[in-house]
Scaffold this motif. Sequence first.
Motif, PDB file in Angstrom:
ATOM      1  N   VAL A  48       7.107 -27.005 -29.246  1.00 24.51           N
ATOM      2  CA  VAL A  48       6.993 -27.556 -27.899  1.00 24.51           C
ATOM      3  C   VAL A  48       8.349 -28.022 -27.395  1.00 24.51           C
ATOM      4  O   VAL A  48       9.261 -28.302 -28.169  1.00 24.51           O
ATOM      5  CB  VAL A  48       5.970 -28.716 -27.802  1.00 24.51           C
ATOM      6  N   LYS A  49       8.450 -28.074 -26.084  1.00 29.19           N
ATOM      7  CA  LYS A  49       9.687 -28.513 -25.444  1.00 29.19           C
ATOM      8  C   LYS A  49       9.343 -29.406 -24.253  1.00 29.19           C
ATOM      9  O   LYS A  49       8.196 -29.404 -23.797  1.00 29.19           O
ATOM     10  CB  LYS A  49      10.521 -27.308 -25.023  1.00 29.19           C
ATOM     11  N   PRO A  50      10.296 -30.172 -23.762  1.00 28.39           N
ATOM     12  CA  PRO A  50      10.038 -31.012 -22.601  1.00 28.39           C
ATOM     13  C   PRO A  50       9.467 -30.178 -21.450  1.00 28.39           C
ATOM     14  O   PRO A  50       9.912 -29.063 -21.185  1.00 28.39           O
ATOM     15  CB  PRO A  50      11.414 -31.583 -22.258  1.00 28.39           C
ATOM     16  N   GLY A  51       8.449 -30.741 -20.802  1.00 27.38           N
ATOM     17  CA  GLY A  51       7.775 -30.046 -19.709  1.00 27.38           C
ATOM     18  C   GLY A  51       6.472 -29.395 -20.122  1.00 27.38           C
ATOM     19  O   GLY A  51       5.629 -29.093 -19.286  1.00 27.38           O
ATOM     20  N   ASP A  52       6.294 -29.137 -21.424  1.00 27.73           N
ATOM     21  CA  ASP A  52       5.054 -28.528 -21.897  1.00 27.73           C
ATOM     22  C   ASP A  52       3.882 -29.497 -21.746  1.00 27.73           C
ATOM     23  O   ASP A  52       4.055 -30.710 -21.806  1.00 27.73           O
ATOM     24  CB  ASP A  52       5.164 -28.128 -23.368  1.00 27.73           C
ATOM     25  N   ALA A  53       2.686 -28.940 -21.574  1.00 26.10           N
ATOM     26  CA  ALA A  53       1.472 -29.740 -21.462  1.00 26.10           C
ATOM     27  C   ALA A  53       0.669 -29.619 -22.755  1.00 26.10           C
ATOM     28  O   ALA A  53       0.528 -28.527 -23.313  1.00 26.10           O
ATOM     29  CB  ALA A  53       0.635 -29.263 -20.277  1.00 26.10           C
ATOM     30  N   LEU A  54       0.152 -30.761 -23.229  1.00 25.20           N
ATOM     31  CA  LEU A  54      -0.604 -30.824 -24.478  1.00 25.20           C
ATOM     32  C   LEU A  54      -1.888 -31.609 -24.282  1.00 25.20           C
ATOM     33  O   LEU A  54      -1.992 -32.410 -23.352  1.00 25.20           O
ATOM     34  CB  LEU A  54       0.221 -31.545 -25.560  1.00 25.20           C
ATOM     35  N   LEU A  55      -2.834 -31.404 -25.177  1.00 26.48           N
ATOM     36  CA  LEU A  55      -3.981 -32.300 -25.312  1.00 26.48           C
ATOM     37  C   LEU A  55      -3.726 -33.158 -26.532  1.00 26.48           C
ATOM     38  O   LEU A  55      -3.345 -32.649 -27.585  1.00 26.48           O
ATOM     39  CB  LEU A  55      -5.288 -31.521 -25.519  1.00 26.48           C
ATOM     40  N   VAL A  56      -3.939 -34.466 -26.398  1.00 28.70           N
ATOM     41  CA  VAL A  56      -3.658 -35.428 -27.464  1.00 28.70           C
ATOM     42  C   VAL A  56      -4.920 -36.194 -27.806  1.00 28.70           C
ATOM     43  O   VAL A  56      -5.671 -36.606 -26.919  1.00 28.70           O
ATOM     44  CB  VAL A  56      -2.556 -36.414 -27.003  1.00 28.70           C
ATOM     45  N   HIS A  57      -5.167 -36.368 -29.103  1.00 27.61           N
ATOM     46  CA  HIS A  57      -6.295 -37.177 -29.577  1.00 27.61           C
ATOM     47  C   HIS A  57      -5.798 -38.091 -30.679  1.00 27.61           C
ATOM     48  O   HIS A  57      -5.201 -37.631 -31.656  1.00 27.61           O
ATOM     49  CB  HIS A  57      -7.418 -36.281 -30.093  1.00 27.61           C
ATOM     50  N   MET A  58      -6.001 -39.388 -30.508  1.00 29.84           N
ATOM     51  CA  MET A  58      -5.610 -40.395 -31.494  1.00 29.84           C
ATOM     52  C   MET A  58      -4.154 -40.260 -31.934  1.00 29.84           C
ATOM     53  O   MET A  58      -3.822 -40.344 -33.110  1.00 29.84           O
ATOM     54  CB  MET A  58      -6.552 -40.366 -32.686  1.00 29.84           C
ATOM     55  N   GLY A  59      -3.263 -39.992 -30.969  1.00 28.59           N
ATOM     56  CA  GLY A  59      -1.845 -39.958 -31.263  1.00 28.59           C
ATOM     57  C   GLY A  59      -1.319 -38.672 -31.857  1.00 28.59           C
ATOM     58  O   GLY A  59      -0.184 -38.614 -32.311  1.00 28.59           O
ATOM     59  N   VAL A  60      -2.138 -37.607 -31.827  1.00 28.58           N
ATOM     60  CA  VAL A  60      -1.733 -36.319 -32.395  1.00 28.58           C
ATOM     61  C   VAL A  60      -2.001 -35.210 -31.365  1.00 28.58           C
ATOM     62  O   VAL A  60      -3.097 -35.140 -30.795  1.00 28.58           O
ATOM     63  CB  VAL A  60      -2.526 -36.010 -33.688  1.00 28.58           C
ATOM     64  N   ALA A  61      -1.017 -34.349 -31.148  1.00 23.45           N
ATOM     65  CA  ALA A  61      -1.224 -33.195 -30.278  1.00 23.45           C
ATOM     66  C   ALA A  61      -2.167 -32.230 -30.985  1.00 23.45           C
ATOM     67  O   ALA A  61      -1.922 -31.820 -32.119  1.00 23.45           O
ATOM     68  CB  ALA A  61       0.103 -32.508 -29.985  1.00 23.45           C
ATOM     69  N   ILE A  62      -3.285 -31.885 -30.311  1.00 24.22           N
ATOM     70  CA  ILE A  62      -4.283 -31.012 -30.940  1.00 24.22           C
ATOM     71  C   ILE A  62      -4.393 -29.648 -30.242  1.00 24.22           C
ATOM     72  O   ILE A  62      -5.042 -28.751 -30.762  1.00 24.22           O
ATOM     73  CB  ILE A  62      -5.677 -31.677 -30.980  1.00 24.22           C
ATOM     74  N   SER A  63      -3.760 -29.501 -29.074  1.00 28.30           N
ATOM     75  CA  SER A  63      -3.808 -28.228 -28.380  1.00 28.30           C
ATOM     76  C   SER A  63      -2.667 -28.164 -27.384  1.00 28.30           C
ATOM     77  O   SER A  63      -2.200 -29.183 -26.888  1.00 28.30           O
ATOM     78  CB  SER A  63      -5.140 -28.081 -27.641  1.00 28.30           C
ATOM     79  N   ARG A  64      -2.259 -26.956 -27.100  1.00 29.10           N
ATOM     80  CA  ARG A  64      -1.243 -26.723 -26.082  1.00 29.10           C
ATOM     81  C   ARG A  64      -1.947 -26.156 -24.864  1.00 29.10           C
ATOM     82  O   ARG A  64      -2.760 -25.231 -24.986  1.00 29.10           O
ATOM     83  CB  ARG A  64      -0.223 -25.737 -26.637  1.00 29.10           C
ATOM     84  N   LEU A  65      -1.659 -26.684 -23.682  1.00 27.87           N
ATOM     85  CA  LEU A  65      -2.279 -26.208 -22.440  1.00 27.87           C
ATOM     86  C   LEU A  65      -1.400 -25.139 -21.817  1.00 27.87           C
ATOM     87  O   LEU A  65      -0.177 -25.294 -21.759  1.00 27.87           O
ATOM     88  CB  LEU A  65      -2.471 -27.368 -21.466  1.00 27.87           C
ATOM     89  N   GLU A  66      -2.022 -24.085 -21.360  1.00 22.87           N
ATOM     90  CA  GLU A  66      -1.296 -22.979 -20.752  1.00 22.87           C
ATOM     91  C   GLU A  66      -1.463 -23.038 -19.245  1.00 22.87           C
ATOM     92  O   GLU A  66      -2.383 -23.640 -18.716  1.00 22.87           O
ATOM     93  CB  GLU A  66      -1.849 -21.634 -21.263  1.00 22.87           C
ATOM     94  N   GLU A  67      -0.548 -22.366 -18.537  1.00 23.64           N
ATOM     95  CA  GLU A  67      -0.648 -22.264 -17.083  1.00 23.64           C
ATOM     96  C   GLU A  67      -1.954 -21.555 -16.714  1.00 23.64           C
ATOM     97  O   GLU A  67      -2.322 -20.567 -17.352  1.00 23.64           O
ATOM     98  CB  GLU A  67       0.517 -21.432 -16.536  1.00 23.64           C
ATOM     99  N   PRO A  68      -2.677 -22.065 -15.716  1.00 17.36           N
ATOM    100  CA  PRO A  68      -3.878 -21.349 -15.272  1.00 17.36           C
ATOM    101  C   PRO A  68      -3.513 -19.982 -14.710  1.00 17.36           C
ATOM    102  O   PRO A  68      -2.450 -19.820 -14.109  1.00 17.36           O
ATOM    103  CB  PRO A  68      -4.472 -22.249 -14.199  1.00 17.36           C
ATOM    104  N   ALA A  69      -4.381 -19.009 -14.911  1.00 12.19           N
ATOM    105  CA  ALA A  69      -4.112 -17.640 -14.434  1.00 12.19           C
ATOM    106  C   ALA A  69      -4.298 -17.526 -12.950  1.00 12.19           C
ATOM    107  O   ALA A  69      -4.941 -18.251 -12.314  1.00 12.19           O
ATOM    108  CB  ALA A  69      -5.037 -16.665 -15.149  1.00 12.19           C
TER     109      ALA A  69
END
Length: 80
Positions: free
Chosen positions: A59-80
């Motif tokens: 990951v890099k600055p600007g990326d979107a993530l889903l976080v649960h209990m202080g841990v990134a659990i998924s990376r969010l992608e740009e909507p199509a």
Amino acid sequence: MSKTDLSLYSSCTLDQDGCTACGDVAIPVRVVELIGSDALVEDRVGRRATVAIDFFPEVKPGDALLVHMGVAISRLEEPA
């Protein structure tokens, strides 16, 4: 490339919905800064927290993530 609109994924925020008693809640956040194997992230209303990114070391600055209990659990992608 435009930034992913975090509100598309959830109305949850780090201050209201990120507690351990919430169970299954994941918070959409944007990476602000990388700090070793952690990242400083910001939710849709500007609340910041440090989270573990061990599962997503690329990951890099600007990326979107889903976080649960202080841990990134998924990376969010740009909507199509």
